[in-house]
Design a protein around this motif. Structure first.
Motif, short mmCIF file in Angstrom:
data_model
loop_
_atom_site.label_atom_id
_atom_site.label_comp_id
_atom_site.label_asym_id
_atom_site.label_seq_id
_atom_site.Cartn_x
_atom_site.Cartn_y
_atom_site.Cartn_z
N MET A 17 39.36 36.32 -4.13
CA MET A 17 40.30 35.48 -6.01
C MET A 17 39.03 36.24 -6.75
O MET A 17 38.33 36.00 -6.45
CB MET A 17 40.52 34.34 -6.81
N ARG A 18 40.06 36.86 -7.49
CA ARG A 18 38.42 37.70 -9.24
C ARG A 18 38.01 36.93 -10.13
O ARG A 18 39.47 36.16 -10.50
CB ARG A 18 38.57 39.14 -9.05
N ALA A 19 36.77 36.12 -10.51
CA ALA A 19 36.94 35.42 -11.71
C ALA A 19 37.28 36.16 -13.36
O ALA A 19 37.92 35.39 -13.93
CB ALA A 19 35.83 34.73 -12.26
N SER A 20 37.50 37.35 -13.33
CA SER A 20 38.02 38.06 -14.07
C SER A 20 39.29 37.86 -14.55
O SER A 20 39.51 37.94 -15.16
CB SER A 20 37.64 39.39 -14.25
N LYS A 21 39.91 37.56 -13.53
CA LYS A 21 42.06 37.07 -13.65
C LYS A 21 42.46 36.05 -13.60
O LYS A 21 43.71 35.34 -13.35
CB LYS A 21 42.10 37.96 -11.99
N TYR A 22 41.33 34.81 -13.39
CA TYR A 22 41.17 34.09 -13.24
C TYR A 22 41.53 32.96 -14.23
O TYR A 22 40.64 33.64 -15.55
CB TYR A 22 40.32 33.28 -12.06
#
Length: 578
Positions: free
Chosen positions: A1-6
């Motif tokens: 998981m990428r923080a920018s997409k979470y």
């Protein structure tokens, strides 16, 4: 998981009503958001934690032979009327009506529905034993919801129900669930105790609570550090602290004690140990006939001990309900105001019950039933009749364990409970099966609950510091987080972070790559607050030296590891974490 997409939305401050660490930190970390009093939305990070707890619970329940189903949140009132709990359960049971004015409840528990299923689905001894469980939303209309998920109105719970042919088989099912619960809490990575407990409103004859150890816990656990003994303080047997009653050595004296209504004040005034005093507690039971007088009961405890109301509620004569006597009732029975009451010469017949320690006291001090006076030098047999004797008090730290050693007390948070119910519900709902002789017999039941959402809160109460949450690895929203310094500014950093991220994912690690364009201090503070067990920092300075920084959230110390060893070191670190 990428923080920018979470979805990550942390807060610097907790809401004013958040009194305990779990409520404060779950809100600040963006794991829950309040919808109404005691009702919360589980945000993505919080839901991940719940799902991980559920998965561990589900795996162990399945391994123990339980079968999953899903019972409704809304239940028909007639089942609750049939069991007798429609009226008994009290205001926590939320009663609702549909458009046809039919009564329903929002389920706080599912004994009625599962017993109805059993009586309609199980007909023969060949179908037993069986254990059904579900993980479902529950609702209890708490008078004062507080402490976030610790005492909310809506919550997630796993409950299971076993059905057996006889008590011996039911006890075996109970033991299997007890073992499954031990496995569950060990896998969750929590410090806990399984303690003998009172059965409470659920009913039954055998019960254990599973308590997560935490200083903020509402429950008191009595245990022996040198043995396996552990019990909820409500159930823990308090030993008699005086092996043998001494012979009278003082005369009975009515001694002035002005303005000394508490044992502490009396002991200070007379310059005697508090343990020489006896406190009087007056209870009342309602009359059998309308218009009659309430019967009075006088309970006697040593001055430094506290009454255990659960134990009292099991005494014959008080087991059908009692209350504390009113001032008028006390005046009627003793001719005196509270604060100076005692067992010598009450005005009317009163049942007197002494705690086991009080029954062996001699030359003790008690109220004289005259305002401003206490008796000193009081002795059983000489000055007043021998009393009824019962265990009335709470255990205190340092009490001797009859099996050896001393008892200690610690606080805990109840997150699981197992009960042997017997035929309490199968009898009420006539859940029978045909035995080998062709005759109907009542199923023997067990009940086993785990508070899924409460475990999340309890884990935080046990594992946090001034920076935020410290999740056990098994239930952390992410096991590891990679924090690149200047992800969009340095291709070297970006490539190294991406490479390690992919490698960890391939190894099955639940890893977050924080690719947000944010300052390092903010990034670190977020992940310390959220509580991810392992942080991996990738920066230009370290990479120039061929190093990547690792830091465990719990230990707090950082270490620089060669880039080529980063993957193996990460896996070793995660393996070592609890």
């Amino acid at each position: 998981m990428r923080a920018s997409k979470y979805h990550i939305n942390t807060l610097k401050e907790a809401p004013a009503e958040a009194e305990v660490a779990s409520h404060q930190l779950m809100t600040r970390a963006g794991m829950i958001r309040k919808a109404a009093g005691g009702i919360y939305t589980y945000m993505p990070l919080g839901l991940k934690v719940l799902r991980k707890i559920e998965n561990i619970v589900r795996q162990e329940m399945n391994s123990a032979g339980a079968i999953e189903l899903l019972m409704p949140v809304v239940q028909p009132a007639e089942l609750w009327v049939e069991s007798g709990r429609w009226e008994q359960y009290g205001a926590e049971l939320l009663r609702i009506k549909d458009r046809h004015q039919r009564d329903f409840v929002l389920q706080p528990t599912s004994e009625e529905v599962i017993t109805d299923i059993a009586r309609n689905e199980i007909h023969s001894w060949r179908q037993l034993p069986v254990n059904f469980y579900h993980i479902q939303t529950k609702f209890r209309d708490e008078r004062r919801p507080r402490f976030g998920l610790m005492r909310g109105r809506e919550f997630t719970m796993k409950d299971a129900y076993s059905f057996d042919r006889n008590e011996e088989a039911a006890q075996a099912s109970y033991d299997a669930m007890f073992a499954a619960y031990m496995n569950i809490f060990q896998r969750l990575g929590l410090e806990f105790r399984a303690v003998a407990a009172d059965t409470g409103s659920i009913g039954g004859s055998r019960s254990h609570e599973f308590q997560v150890i935490a200083d903020t816990g509402e429950d008191l656990i009595v245990y022996n550090p040198d043995s396996q003994y552990a019990a909820n303080i409500e159930l823990a047997q308090a030993p008699c602290l005086i092996a043998q009653r001494g012979a009278p050595a003082e005369p009975l004296v009515k001694t002035p004690t002005p303005d000394a209504q508490k044992c502490e004040a009396v002991a200070e005034l007379l310059q005697r140990p508090l343990a020489d005093t006896v406190k009087s507690i007056v209870l009342a039971t309602e009359p059998a006939e309308e218009g009659g007088q309430a019967a009075l009961w006088l309970l006697l405890l040593r001055g430094d001990h506290e009454l255990n109301e659960v134990k009292v509620g099991k005494l014959r004569g008080l087991d059908q309900g009692y209350r504390f006597a009113t001032d008028d009732e006390i005046m009627r029975g003793f001719g005196c105001v509270p604060g100076y009451l005692g067992p010598i010469a009450p005005l009317e017949p009163i049942v007197i019950i002494a705690d086991t320690t009080v029954a062996n006291m001699s030359d003790f001090i008690c109220g004289a039933n005259t305002e401003g006076f206490h008796y000193t030098g009081v002795n059983w047999g000489r000055d007043l009749p021998e009393p009824q004797v019962a265990d009335l008090r709470n255990v205190v730290a340092g009490d001797p364990d009859p099996q050896g050693g001393q008892l200690a007390i610690q606080r805990g948070i109840e997150v699981g409970h197992v009960f042997f119910l017997g035929d309490k519900y199968s009898k009420a709902l006539q859940a029978t099966f045909l035995e080998t002789d062709g005759k109907p017999a009542l199923m023997q039941m067990g009940c086993y609950g785990i508070g899924i959402s409460r475990i999340a809160a309890a884990a935080i109460e046990q594992n946090h510091d001034d920076k935020g949450i410290i999740w056990p690895k098994a239930i952390a929203p992410f096991q590891a987080v990679i924090c690149p310094m200047g992800f969009y500014k340095s291709e070297t950093v970006r490539n190294a972070a991406e490479s390690l991220y992919r490698q960890l994912q391939e190894q099955g690690v639940d890893v977050m790559l924080d690719d947000r364009d944010t300052r390092p201090g903010v990034m670190f503070a977020d992940w310390e607050l959220i509580g991810v067990p392992l942080r991996i920092t990738v920066g230009d300075r370290g990479l120039k030296e061929g190093m990547i920084e690792f830091q465990q959230r719990r230990a707090g110390e950082s270490a620089n590891i060669p880039v080529e060893q980063a993957l193996s070191h990460a896996l070793e670190q995660l393996q070592s974490l609890r």
